[in-house]
Structures are given as C-alpha cells and as structure tokens.
Design an enzyme around this catalytic site. Structure first.
Site, mmCIF file in Angstrom:
data_model
loop_
_atom_site.group_PDB
_atom_site.id
_atom_site.type_symbol
_atom_site.label_atom_id
_atom_site.label_comp_id
_atom_site.label_asym_id
_atom_site.label_seq_id
_atom_site.Cartn_x
_atom_site.Cartn_y
_atom_site.Cartn_z
ATOM 1 N N HIS A 208 0.852 -1.200 0.000
ATOM 2 C CA HIS A 208 0.000 0.000 0.000
ATOM 3 C C HIS A 208 0.883 1.243 0.000
ATOM 4 O O HIS A 208 2.080 1.160 0.269
ATOM 5 C CB HIS A 208 -0.902 0.027 1.239
ATOM 6 C CG HIS A 208 -0.142 0.172 2.523
ATOM 7 N ND1 HIS A 208 0.566 -0.863 3.100
ATOM 8 C CD2 HIS A 208 0.047 1.235 3.341
ATOM 9 C CE1 HIS A 208 1.141 -0.441 4.206
ATOM 10 N NE2 HIS A 208 0.848 0.844 4.376
ATOM 11 N N ARG A 276 8.411 -8.832 15.102
ATOM 12 C CA ARG A 276 8.781 -7.472 14.712
ATOM 13 C C ARG A 276 7.780 -6.506 15.328
ATOM 14 O O ARG A 276 6.577 -6.783 15.380
ATOM 15 C CB ARG A 276 8.734 -7.373 13.188
ATOM 16 C CG ARG A 276 8.938 -5.975 12.648
ATOM 17 C CD ARG A 276 8.882 -5.993 11.116
ATOM 18 N NE ARG A 276 8.597 -4.651 10.640
ATOM 19 C CZ ARG A 276 9.529 -3.764 10.314
ATOM 20 N NH1 ARG A 276 10.800 -4.078 10.404
ATOM 21 N NH2 ARG A 276 9.186 -2.566 9.903
HETATM 22 C C1 GA4 Z 1 -2.418 2.834 5.498
HETATM 23 C C2 GA4 Z 1 -1.618 3.791 6.395
HETATM 24 C C3 GA4 Z 1 -2.091 3.757 7.854
HETATM 25 O O1 GA4 Z 1 -1.639 2.554 8.486
HETATM 26 C C4 GA4 Z 1 -3.639 3.832 7.961
HETATM 27 C C5 GA4 Z 1 -4.192 2.610 7.256
HETATM 28 C C6 GA4 Z 1 -5.715 2.409 7.264
HETATM 29 C C7 GA4 Z 1 -6.170 1.466 8.395
HETATM 30 O O2 GA4 Z 1 -5.434 0.590 8.803
HETATM 31 O O3 GA4 Z 1 -7.342 1.611 8.789
HETATM 32 C C8 GA4 Z 1 -6.064 1.862 5.859
HETATM 33 C C9 GA4 Z 1 -4.804 2.096 4.984
HETATM 34 C C10 GA4 Z 1 -3.918 2.981 5.814
HETATM 35 C C11 GA4 Z 1 -5.152 2.717 3.609
HETATM 36 C C12 GA4 Z 1 -6.433 2.133 2.956
HETATM 37 C C13 GA4 Z 1 -7.498 1.740 3.979
HETATM 38 C C14 GA4 Z 1 -7.290 2.546 5.252
HETATM 39 C C15 GA4 Z 1 -6.491 0.396 5.773
HETATM 40 C C16 GA4 Z 1 -7.190 0.350 4.466
HETATM 41 C C17 GA4 Z 1 -7.456 -0.774 3.809
HETATM 42 C C18 GA4 Z 1 -4.070 4.007 9.397
HETATM 43 C C19 GA4 Z 1 -4.121 4.900 7.042
HETATM 44 O O4 GA4 Z 1 -4.333 6.059 7.304
HETATM 45 O O5 GA4 Z 1 -4.347 4.365 5.784
#
Ligand code: GA4
Length: 335
Positions: A208, A276
């Site tokens: 991601h 980790r």
């Molecule tokens: C990725 C970055 C951060 O960890 C986060 C993640 C968020 C979550 O875990 O709820 C998201 C992910 C993140 C992006 C797309 C969506 C939202 C999980 C997911 C599948 C907290 C963020 O801000 O975006």
C-alpha cells in the site's frame, strides 16, 4: 496451534499469498540522511524523488523514548486476547488483529491505532489510553512529542530542498491543533509453522501507499519491511535499524508537489522465529485542509495541476473505503 475460528482468516492470509516468492534482496542503497548535515535538504529531496523513502540519523529523539514505547506496547500485546479485544474492534482507532481496514484485507499482524491530536482524539483512542496504565499513556504521549518534531523537521527540510520560501508550508499542517495525524504500533508475532504452510511468504501487512503527508517509522531490529522501487515491480528488503527513523512519502505530499515527490509502495513480510514491532507516526493535515499542488510549484515548473481539488477529509474517506493495495490517487487524477 491454529484455533479453528481463525481458520477463515488464515485461509485468506494464504490466499493473498499471490506475491511470488521472488528474491527479495537486502537493499544496501537506502539513503541515510544526517539531520545535522547542512546538505540534508538536498539529500532528502533527492531521496524522495529516487525512492520516496530514506532513513534519518542524528534526529535527537533519545533511544529511551523509543524503547519505552516498545516495551509498554509489548506488555499490551502480551495480554490475553480477551483483554486486548476490549480495546477493539478498530473504528479505525483501537486494537485490531489480522483484519486491516474495512474491505476485507488481512495480514499476520495485530496493532494499535491511535489518533494523536488531543483536540480530535477519538473515543476509542481515549478509552484505550484510559484502560491502560499511566506508564503506557506517558510512553505514548512522550513518543508522540518526539516523533512529531522529527516529522516537522523533515517536512521543513523538504520545503527548503524544493526551494519553497515558506518553509513551514507542510509542517504547519502537522503542527496545527486540528491536524489529523495518527500513531500505529504493529506487532508481527513470529509466525512459526504458518510460514511453511503459506509457502514461505506470509504477508504481515500487504502492499500500500500511505495516504498522509509523510510517515515516520521506527522498528525493533527485526527485518520485514520492503519497499517497491520506482520501476514499480522490484521489491527490496530494508535492513532494520532500531536507532533511526525511516521516512516514507505519502499520497498527500505527492499531490502537493504535483507528482514531483511520489508516494512509496511498501509492505511487511513476517519472520518464522522473530517478532517485529514497528511504530509509525502518520503526519496528516487537518480534515478541512485542501490538498492541492502548491501554487509556487506550479508556477516554477510551469505546470497545470494533475489532480482535482479535494480536502483531506474527502481523500481520507475515499481511502478508508478502499482496499489496501488500491491506487487511491487515481480517483482524484485529472483525466
Ligand atoms: C495505510 C496507512 C495507515 O496505516 C492507515 C491505514 C488504514 C487502516 O489501517 O485503517 C487503511 C490504509 C492505511 C489505507 C487504505 C485503507 C485505510 C487500511 C485500508 C485498507 C491508518 C491509514 O491512514 O491508511
């Protein structure tokens, strides 16, 4: 032992093992920037262009502050599952295990996600902090103060390196009392026999990009983090360094630089024998902030904006409704 009720999730975990067991070589080329070096701003911008990722040393955050949070969260993760789940399910804040986001993503990970702004702190974050010991609360609060400074310093150096006069143009969004920044602690337990069952490539956190401006990561000395190089298909393993911070460019910085500094795709693989622990501070703007290319960048590069206008709230809402690996920015690109 694999508990039967978790079998469905595990099946999914193995199912997502579409990542071919390619040779993830240990990457020796991670740019290392000494924050006290007068040339840091140029090195940072070059690293953002080349990789969207770099390591910072000489950051002034005492190791104690990091290990203190590491130890306190390990105590939290060491509790019986039933206790931890009192702080879940994530909304998105709180405790989560194996499920990531709301669209069915899974990973071999448990985590705590906390909103860091005292003004907009979510109920879940608040409860989580209150349910835990004072030591846990202090460890979180002290760490946030330190890591936020690193985040802002790096953002100011990025502005300097880009030749932007207003050096707090990015950092003021994170310093804003309404900034929507958050802190995540990920625990990737040693996965033992599951590793072999999954074909030797068990995903901890799938690929991601981060939606925010930049992310500041610190982990224990266990490897697992991988980034995707700019060719879009080579994944390389990042050697861990528990004394340093790793910075990744997020989608919002990509937009504000009109694609000049691109966000970096990354993911985490698990280890058979070693756990980790990583803590990531996501420097985010206030919800009402417009995420648009900086006018000075458009003027100096004689460019038109590549993106439609949107606020951080709009982007965040769209992001949180998407799958982890989805290219969220594509929704906001001008065709
Ligand atoms: C990725 C970055 C951060 O960890 C986060 C993640 C968020 C979550 O875990 O709820 C998201 C992910 C993140 C992006 C797309 C969506 C939202 C999980 C997911 C599948 C907290 C963020 O801000 O975006």
């Amino acid at each position: 032992m694999v508990v039967l009720s978790q079998q469905a999730t595990l099946n999914e975990l193995f199912h997502i093992n579409k990542y071919k067991p390619t040779n993830h070589h240990v990457f020796k080329g991670v740019p290392e920037v000494d924050l006290s070096d007068p040339d840091a701003k140029t090195q940072i911008v070059n690293a953002c262009i080349e990789f969207g990722f770099f390591k910072v040393i000489n950051h002034h955050v005492p190791l104690d502050l990091m290990t203190n949070l590491e130890n306190e969260t390990l105590k939290f993760f060491g509790q019986p599952q039933i206790e931890k789940e009192k702080a879940g399910p994530p909304d998105p804040f709180g405790y989560g295990s194996k499920t990531i986001g709301t669209k069915g993503d899974v990973g071999w990970v448990e985590y705590l996600l906390l909103n860091t702004n005292p003004d907009v702190v979510s109920l879940k974050s608040l409860q989580l902090l209150q349910q835990n010991t004072k030591k846990f609360r202090c460890a979180v609060e002290d760490y946030i103060v330190g890591v936020k400074e690193v985040c802002c310093e790096v953002l100011e150096l990025i502005a300097d390196g880009l030749g932007i006069k207003q050096r707090n143009v990015f950092s003021k969004m994170v310093r804003d009392e309404k900034s929507d920044s958050c802190l995540r602690v990920n625990h990737y337990a040693a996965c033992g026999e599951l590793q072999a069952l999954s074909g030797g490539n068990l995903i901890g956190f799938g690929e991601h990009t981060d939606p925010q401006i930049i992310s500041v990561l610190r982990s224990n000395n266990i490897s697992g983090l991988q980034i995707c190089l700019r060719d879009g298909s080579s994944w390389v393993s990042i050697p861990p360094d528990h004394t340093s911070f790793f910075i990744s460019v997020g989608d919002s910085l990509q937009v504000m630089t009109n694609g000049g500094l691109k966000s970096v795709k990354h993911r985490v693989m698990t280890d058979t024998n070693m756990s980790r622990l990583s803590m990531i501070y996501f420097g985010g703007p206030p919800l009402n902030e417009k995420i648009v290319p900086l006018p000075s960048i458009l003027v100096s590069k004689e460019e038109q904006s590549l993106y439609k206008e949107f606020t951080w709230r709009e982007y965040k809402n769209a992001a949180y409704k998407s799958r982890l690996s989805y290219n969220r920015l594509s929704l906001f690109e001008k065709k």
